[in-house]
Write a protein that holds these residues in place. Structure first.
Motif, short mmCIF file in Angstrom:
data_model
loop_
_atom_site.label_atom_id
_atom_site.label_comp_id
_atom_site.label_asym_id
_atom_site.label_seq_id
_atom_site.Cartn_x
_atom_site.Cartn_y
_atom_site.Cartn_z
N UNK A 69 -0.29 65.20 29.18
CA UNK A 69 0.46 65.77 28.05
C UNK A 69 -0.05 67.16 27.68
N UNK A 70 -1.37 67.32 27.70
CA UNK A 70 -1.97 68.58 27.28
C UNK A 70 -1.88 69.66 28.35
N UNK A 71 -1.89 69.28 29.60
CA UNK A 71 -1.85 70.23 30.71
C UNK A 71 -0.73 69.84 31.67
N UNK A 72 0.52 69.99 31.26
CA UNK A 72 1.64 69.49 32.08
C UNK A 72 1.79 70.18 33.43
N UNK A 73 1.34 71.42 33.56
CA UNK A 73 1.53 72.15 34.82
C UNK A 73 0.32 72.10 35.73
N UNK A 74 -0.77 71.51 35.27
CA UNK A 74 -1.99 71.46 36.07
C UNK A 74 -1.95 70.27 37.04
N UNK A 75 -2.63 70.43 38.15
CA UNK A 75 -2.79 69.32 39.09
C UNK A 75 -3.69 68.29 38.39
N UNK A 76 -3.30 67.02 38.36
CA UNK A 76 -4.13 66.02 37.68
C UNK A 76 -5.53 65.96 38.28
N UNK A 78 -9.23 64.45 39.51
CA UNK A 78 -9.58 63.30 40.34
C UNK A 78 -9.65 62.06 39.46
N UNK A 79 -9.03 61.00 39.91
CA UNK A 79 -8.98 59.75 39.16
C UNK A 79 -7.67 59.55 38.41
N UNK A 80 -6.91 60.62 38.24
CA UNK A 80 -5.64 60.52 37.53
C UNK A 80 -4.45 60.59 38.48
N UNK A 81 -4.70 60.70 39.76
CA UNK A 81 -3.62 60.67 40.74
C UNK A 81 -3.56 59.27 41.34
N UNK A 82 -2.38 58.82 41.72
CA UNK A 82 -2.25 57.47 42.32
C UNK A 82 -3.18 57.30 43.52
N UNK A 83 -3.86 56.17 43.57
CA UNK A 83 -4.73 55.86 44.69
C UNK A 83 -6.13 56.41 44.60
N UNK A 84 -6.47 57.11 43.51
CA UNK A 84 -7.80 57.67 43.35
C UNK A 84 -8.56 56.94 42.26
N UNK A 85 -9.62 56.29 42.64
CA UNK A 85 -10.51 55.70 41.66
C UNK A 85 -11.87 55.53 42.24
#
Length: 85
Positions: A69-76, A78-85
């Motif tokens: 929400x705070x950084x809508x144009x930034x690449x998420x 590490x850990x916030x993209x699907x498959x990353x944990x």
């Protein structure tokens, strides 16, 4: 007459101090993470990313949603993209 208290055992003192230190550490990391997801200057803060990545799924999902929400144009981060944990 004043009642005399029994002296505290050394083990009880060590446990009390250890619990205090543990609570302080958890509180410090918790505050750092909360500040990162709600008011950080960048979505790429290394400590914030690591703490967020190691949290349980519901907290991590909430944190990632705040960052998106705070950084809508930034690449998420590490850990916030699907498959990353």
């Amino acid at each position: 007459m004043a009642k005399e208290r029994a002296p505290q055992s050394r083990l009880a003192l060590v446990v009390t101090v250890a619990v205090g230190i543990l609570l302080a550490g958890v509180g410090t990391l918790g505050w750092q993470w909360y500040r990162y997801v709600t008011a950080g200057d960048t979505p790429y803060d290394e400590v914030g990313i690591e703490v967020n990545r190691r949290l349980p799924e519901p907290l991590r999902t909430w944190g990632c949603a705040r960052i998106k929400e705070r950084f809508p144009r930034a690449v998420p981060p590490y850990g916030c993209q699907p498959g990353q944990v």
